[in-house]
Design a protein around this motif. Structure first.
Motif, PDB file in Angstrom:
ATOM      1  N   GLY A  61     -65.496 -17.131  12.620  1.00 38.67           N
ATOM      2  CA  GLY A  61     -64.319 -17.979  12.583  1.00 38.67           C
ATOM      3  C   GLY A  61     -64.683 -19.350  12.054  1.00 38.67           C
ATOM      4  O   GLY A  61     -65.535 -19.488  11.179  1.00 38.67           O
ATOM      5  N   ASP A 100     -56.545 -15.686   5.941  1.00 36.37           N
ATOM      6  CA  ASP A 100     -55.317 -14.945   6.266  1.00 36.37           C
ATOM      7  C   ASP A 100     -55.400 -13.508   5.762  1.00 36.37           C
ATOM      8  O   ASP A 100     -54.855 -12.599   6.384  1.00 36.37           O
ATOM      9  CB  ASP A 100     -54.026 -15.569   5.720  1.00 36.37           C
ATOM     10  N   CYS A 154     -56.901 -11.465  10.653  1.00 43.51           N
ATOM     11  CA  CYS A 154     -56.038 -11.738   9.493  1.00 43.51           C
ATOM     12  C   CYS A 154     -54.683 -12.213  10.015  1.00 43.51           C
ATOM     13  O   CYS A 154     -54.444 -12.223  11.223  1.00 43.51           O
ATOM     14  CB  CYS A 154     -55.890 -10.501   8.610  1.00 43.51           C
ATOM     15  N   THR A 213     -54.996 -15.037  12.449  1.00 46.12           N
ATOM     16  CA  THR A 213     -55.587 -16.265  11.920  1.00 46.12           C
ATOM     17  C   THR A 213     -54.587 -17.426  11.930  1.00 46.12           C
ATOM     18  O   THR A 213     -54.953 -18.566  12.222  1.00 46.12           O
ATOM     19  CB  THR A 213     -56.106 -16.033  10.487  1.00 46.12           C
ATOM     20  N   TYR A 260     -59.575 -20.101  13.775  1.00 42.22           N
ATOM     21  CA  TYR A 260     -59.589 -19.548  12.422  1.00 42.22           C
ATOM     22  C   TYR A 260     -58.910 -20.470  11.414  1.00 42.22           C
ATOM     23  O   TYR A 260     -57.949 -21.176  11.741  1.00 42.22           O
ATOM     24  CB  TYR A 260     -58.879 -18.183  12.398  1.00 42.22           C
ATOM     25  N   SER A 297     -56.472 -20.792   8.169  1.00 40.54           N
ATOM     26  CA  SER A 297     -55.293 -20.069   7.709  1.00 40.54           C
ATOM     27  C   SER A 297     -54.708 -20.804   6.511  1.00 40.54           C
ATOM     28  O   SER A 297     -54.285 -21.959   6.621  1.00 40.54           O
ATOM     29  CB  SER A 297     -54.237 -19.968   8.816  1.00 40.54           C
ATOM     30  N   GLN A 345     -63.229 -18.632   6.355  1.00 39.73           N
ATOM     31  CA  GLN A 345     -64.185 -17.992   7.250  1.00 39.73           C
ATOM     32  C   GLN A 345     -64.866 -16.834   6.520  1.00 39.73           C
ATOM     33  O   GLN A 345     -64.348 -16.331   5.524  1.00 39.73           O
ATOM     34  CB  GLN A 345     -63.533 -17.504   8.535  1.00 39.73           C
TER      35      GLN A 345
END
Length: 258
Positions: free
Chosen positions: A21, A108, A161, A223, A230, A232, A247
């Motif tokens: 992450g 994502d 995701c 995400t 995470y 995004s 990531q």
């Protein structure tokens, strides 16, 4: 220095792998902290240090092989490492060479890691919606078969995701999926604003199963909805952020597996 945290998939147990992450790196805001995206405006040395930290968490000192990702179905078979300046334009990597780590970047899109332990073949794929419908996972599996893998022995894991509830799409995206197969309508549902929302994770899993993969594991991590864990791209766009991190997801074959 502690290793950055990462998610592992039980079906890939025994194979060096991890879905990393944004935690555990050296990047400063707004990239804090494990940004591994070479194309971002983060400092190159910080990105390289972050990539090294992630790689060392799995196989210390192993070369990390990556791509210039272009949302394609194209796959590269890796026999030896290359310089980051020589990254081919493609979206999946396959190898049976021990001691190399394959790396896929996402923010994502769905990272997919695959392994056939018996054949000693591993793969990593970047599956955004374009690559997914274009067949990136099918072509990845095909490349694995060329190296001796068997789809019945391949275990696949779909990493963090964007979740369906946060993936609003337009009619221009819906149309090619329905044209490909009317049954793909099951991967779309109407959202609160009356627009379709796409279930990328489930679609990628279905493509893997349809290719004969017997074990498909899903991380179930969103995400978009976890900003502390995470990166995004869509969240950064909605927040009008000037840039966004990436990531990394890694898989390899341990050197002692020769």
């Amino acid at each position: 220095m502690s290793a950055p945290p990462f998610v592992t998939a039980p079906p890939l147990s025994g194979v060096p792998h991890g879905f990393f992450g944004r935690e555990g790196g050296v990047s400063l805001p707004p990239f804090d902290s494990l940004n591994t995206g070479l194309g971002s405006d983060d400092g190159a040395e910080k990105v390289r240090e972050n990539r090294r930290r992630a790689a060392d968490a799995l196989i210390e000192g192993a070369p990390l092989v990556g791509l210039y990702q272009v949302h394609s179905p194209d796959v590269v078979i890796v026999t030896e490492p290359w310089d980051e300046d020589g990254r081919p334009k493609a979206d999946a990597l396959v190898t049976k060479t021990p001691g190399i780590l394959l790396g896929i970047l996402t923010a994502d899109c769905a990272p997919v890691l695959l392994a056939d332990r018996e054949a000693g073949v591993v793969a990593a794929a970047h599956a955004g919606w374009r690559g997914a419908i274009g067949g990136v996972t099918d072509k990845t599996i095909g490349a694995m078969l060329k190296l001796g893998a068997d789809p019945r022995r391949i275990h696949a894991a779909v990493g963090p995701c964007i979740a369906q509830k946060n993936f609003e799409v337009g009619e221009d995206m819906l149309a090619p999926f329905i044209e490909e197969d009317p049954a793909n309508a099951r991967f779309f549902r109407e959202g609160a604003r009356g627009k379709a929302h796409f279930d990328l994770e489930s679609y990628v899993a279905a493509r893997l199963a349809g290719a004969g993969i017997g074990t498909v594991w899903l991380a179930g991590e969103d995400t978009y909805g976890q900003p502390e864990r995470y990166y995004s791209y869509r969240r950064a766009t909605h927040e009008e952020a000037p840039d966004n991190g990436r990531q990394i997801s890694l898989i390899g074959i341990a050197p002692e597996a020769r």
